[in-house]
Write a protein that holds these residues in place. Sequence first.
Motif, PDB file in Angstrom:
ATOM      1  N   MET A  72       0.831  -1.198   0.000  1.00 34.50           N
ATOM      2  CA  MET A  72       0.000   0.000   0.000  1.00 34.50           C
ATOM      3  C   MET A  72       0.872   1.256   0.000  1.00 34.50           C
ATOM      4  O   MET A  72       0.596   2.220  -0.733  1.00 34.50           O
ATOM      5  CB  MET A  72      -0.918  -0.006   1.217  1.00 34.50           C
ATOM      6  CG  MET A  72      -1.843   1.175   1.292  1.00 34.50           C
ATOM      7  SD  MET A  72      -2.796   1.207   2.794  1.00 34.50           S
ATOM      8  CE  MET A  72      -1.522   1.431   4.004  1.00 34.50           C
ATOM      9  N   LEU A  73       1.945   1.264   0.794  1.00 35.68           N
ATOM     10  CA  LEU A  73       2.834   2.423   0.822  1.00 35.68           C
ATOM     11  C   LEU A  73       3.556   2.620  -0.507  1.00 35.68           C
ATOM     12  O   LEU A  73       3.769   3.757  -0.942  1.00 35.68           O
ATOM     13  CB  LEU A  73       3.852   2.265   1.953  1.00 35.68           C
ATOM     14  CG  LEU A  73       3.289   2.396   3.369  1.00 35.68           C
ATOM     15  CD1 LEU A  73       4.357   2.059   4.388  1.00 35.68           C
ATOM     16  CD2 LEU A  73       2.739   3.776   3.589  1.00 35.68           C
ATOM     17  N   MET A  74       3.902   1.526  -1.169  1.00 35.00           N
ATOM     18  CA  MET A  74       4.524   1.648  -2.491  1.00 35.00           C
ATOM     19  C   MET A  74       3.539   2.243  -3.499  1.00 35.00           C
ATOM     20  O   MET A  74       3.918   3.072  -4.335  1.00 35.00           O
ATOM     21  CB  MET A  74       5.028   0.292  -2.961  1.00 35.00           C
ATOM     22  CG  MET A  74       6.280  -0.165  -2.248  1.00 35.00           C
ATOM     23  SD  MET A  74       6.891  -1.733  -2.817  1.00 35.00           S
ATOM     24  CE  MET A  74       7.791  -1.236  -4.266  1.00 35.00           C
ATOM     25  N   MET A  75       2.282   1.822  -3.418  1.00 41.36           N
ATOM     26  CA  MET A  75       1.266   2.394  -4.318  1.00 41.36           C
ATOM     27  C   MET A  75       1.083   3.882  -4.059  1.00 41.36           C
ATOM     28  O   MET A  75       0.933   4.669  -5.001  1.00 41.36           O
ATOM     29  CB  MET A  75      -0.074   1.675  -4.134  1.00 41.36           C
ATOM     30  CG  MET A  75      -0.152   0.361  -4.789  1.00 41.36           C
ATOM     31  SD  MET A  75      -0.161   0.555  -6.567  1.00 41.36           S
ATOM     32  CE  MET A  75       0.029  -1.110  -7.052  1.00 41.36           C
ATOM     33  N   LEU A  76       1.087   4.284  -2.794  1.00 38.16           N
ATOM     34  CA  LEU A  76       0.940   5.707  -2.490  1.00 38.16           C
ATOM     35  C   LEU A  76       2.146   6.512  -2.966  1.00 38.16           C
ATOM     36  O   LEU A  76       2.000   7.638  -3.451  1.00 38.16           O
ATOM     37  CB  LEU A  76       0.731   5.892  -0.987  1.00 38.16           C
ATOM     38  CG  LEU A  76      -0.609   5.399  -0.453  1.00 38.16           C
ATOM     39  CD1 LEU A  76      -0.639   5.488   1.060  1.00 38.16           C
ATOM     40  CD2 LEU A  76      -1.755   6.163  -1.066  1.00 38.16           C
TER      41      LEU A  76
ATOM     42  N   PHE B 208      -3.962   5.776  -5.981  1.00 38.71           N
ATOM     43  CA  PHE B 208      -4.615   5.973  -4.686  1.00 38.71           C
ATOM     44  C   PHE B 208      -5.765   4.989  -4.505  1.00 38.71           C
ATOM     45  O   PHE B 208      -5.970   4.444  -3.422  1.00 38.71           O
ATOM     46  CB  PHE B 208      -5.130   7.412  -4.554  1.00 38.71           C
ATOM     47  CG  PHE B 208      -4.045   8.422  -4.315  1.00 38.71           C
ATOM     48  CD1 PHE B 208      -3.314   8.406  -3.146  1.00 38.71           C
ATOM     49  CD2 PHE B 208      -3.773   9.377  -5.272  1.00 38.71           C
ATOM     50  CE1 PHE B 208      -2.314   9.339  -2.917  1.00 38.71           C
ATOM     51  CE2 PHE B 208      -2.776  10.308  -5.063  1.00 38.71           C
ATOM     52  CZ  PHE B 208      -2.044  10.293  -3.883  1.00 38.71           C
ATOM     53  N   GLU B 209      -6.518   4.764  -5.567  1.00 41.32           N
ATOM     54  CA  GLU B 209      -7.619   3.796  -5.492  1.00 41.32           C
ATOM     55  C   GLU B 209      -7.095   2.381  -5.298  1.00 41.32           C
ATOM     56  O   GLU B 209      -7.679   1.590  -4.548  1.00 41.32           O
ATOM     57  CB  GLU B 209      -8.476   3.890  -6.749  1.00 41.32           C
ATOM     58  CG  GLU B 209      -9.220   5.203  -6.865  1.00 41.32           C
ATOM     59  CD  GLU B 209      -9.883   5.389  -8.213  1.00 41.32           C
ATOM     60  OE1 GLU B 209      -9.842   4.450  -9.028  1.00 41.32           O
ATOM     61  OE2 GLU B 209     -10.432   6.467  -8.433  1.00 41.32           O
ATOM     62  N   ALA B 210      -5.990   2.057  -5.955  1.00 45.38           N
ATOM     63  CA  ALA B 210      -5.385   0.729  -5.771  1.00 45.38           C
ATOM     64  C   ALA B 210      -4.880   0.567  -4.343  1.00 45.38           C
ATOM     65  O   ALA B 210      -5.023  -0.505  -3.747  1.00 45.38           O
ATOM     66  CB  ALA B 210      -4.246   0.538  -6.768  1.00 45.38           C
ATOM     67  N   ALA B 211      -4.323   1.615  -3.761  1.00 50.36           N
ATOM     68  CA  ALA B 211      -3.863   1.543  -2.371  1.00 50.36           C
ATOM     69  C   ALA B 211      -5.033   1.344  -1.416  1.00 50.36           C
ATOM     70  O   ALA B 211      -4.931   0.590  -0.443  1.00 50.36           O
ATOM     71  CB  ALA B 211      -3.099   2.812  -2.009  1.00 50.36           C
ATOM     72  N   LEU B 212      -6.146   1.985  -1.704  1.00 50.35           N
ATOM     73  CA  LEU B 212      -7.334   1.801  -0.880  1.00 50.35           C
ATOM     74  C   LEU B 212      -7.854   0.371  -0.966  1.00 50.35           C
ATOM     75  O   LEU B 212      -8.216  -0.239   0.043  1.00 50.35           O
ATOM     76  CB  LEU B 212      -8.427   2.792  -1.304  1.00 50.35           C
ATOM     77  CG  LEU B 212      -9.728   2.741  -0.517  1.00 50.35           C
ATOM     78  CD1 LEU B 212      -9.484   3.132   0.926  1.00 50.35           C
ATOM     79  CD2 LEU B 212     -10.757   3.652  -1.156  1.00 50.35           C
ATOM     80  N   LEU B 213      -7.857  -0.188  -2.166  1.00 50.44           N
ATOM     81  CA  LEU B 213      -8.292  -1.577  -2.329  1.00 50.44           C
ATOM     82  C   LEU B 213      -7.344  -2.551  -1.634  1.00 50.44           C
ATOM     83  O   LEU B 213      -7.791  -3.536  -1.020  1.00 50.44           O
ATOM     84  CB  LEU B 213      -8.402  -1.925  -3.811  1.00 50.44           C
ATOM     85  CG  LEU B 213      -9.610  -1.353  -4.540  1.00 50.44           C
ATOM     86  CD1 LEU B 213      -9.532  -1.674  -6.016  1.00 50.44           C
ATOM     87  CD2 LEU B 213     -10.888  -1.901  -3.949  1.00 50.44           C
ATOM     88  N   ILE B 214      -6.049  -2.301  -1.718  1.00 51.65           N
ATOM     89  CA  ILE B 214      -5.086  -3.158  -1.031  1.00 51.65           C
ATOM     90  C   ILE B 214      -5.321  -3.097   0.477  1.00 51.65           C
ATOM     91  O   ILE B 214      -5.284  -4.133   1.162  1.00 51.65           O
ATOM     92  CB  ILE B 214      -3.646  -2.741  -1.389  1.00 51.65           C
ATOM     93  CG1 ILE B 214      -3.319  -3.149  -2.819  1.00 51.65           C
ATOM     94  CG2 ILE B 214      -2.639  -3.374  -0.439  1.00 51.65           C
ATOM     95  CD1 ILE B 214      -1.997  -2.616  -3.306  1.00 51.65           C
TER      96      ILE B 214
END
Length: 92
Positions: free
Chosen positions: A48-52, A64-70
Amino acid sequence: MSPLLANAILLSLFIFSVAMILTLLRLFRGPSAQDRVLALDYLYIIAMLMMLTLAIRYSSDTYFEAALLIALFGFVGSFALAKFLLRGEVIE
């Protein structure tokens, strides 16, 4: 994007990938099931931190949406694993 921010993002992505490799080692070599569940929790937090970080780098809302889903799937997964370790079943 300033060169300082670009270098900081690259450094943080490198540190996150090193942390992910170390977490994968703990996941595969963990002495108990609880250690493996904690490593799996930490793994989804690092992802999640890598996605952010990538969202900041590319200025894209998709990351950001992918991080929320993760984060959502990771929470549900860790809850199910904890329930399975305590009771031996997930669905009652």
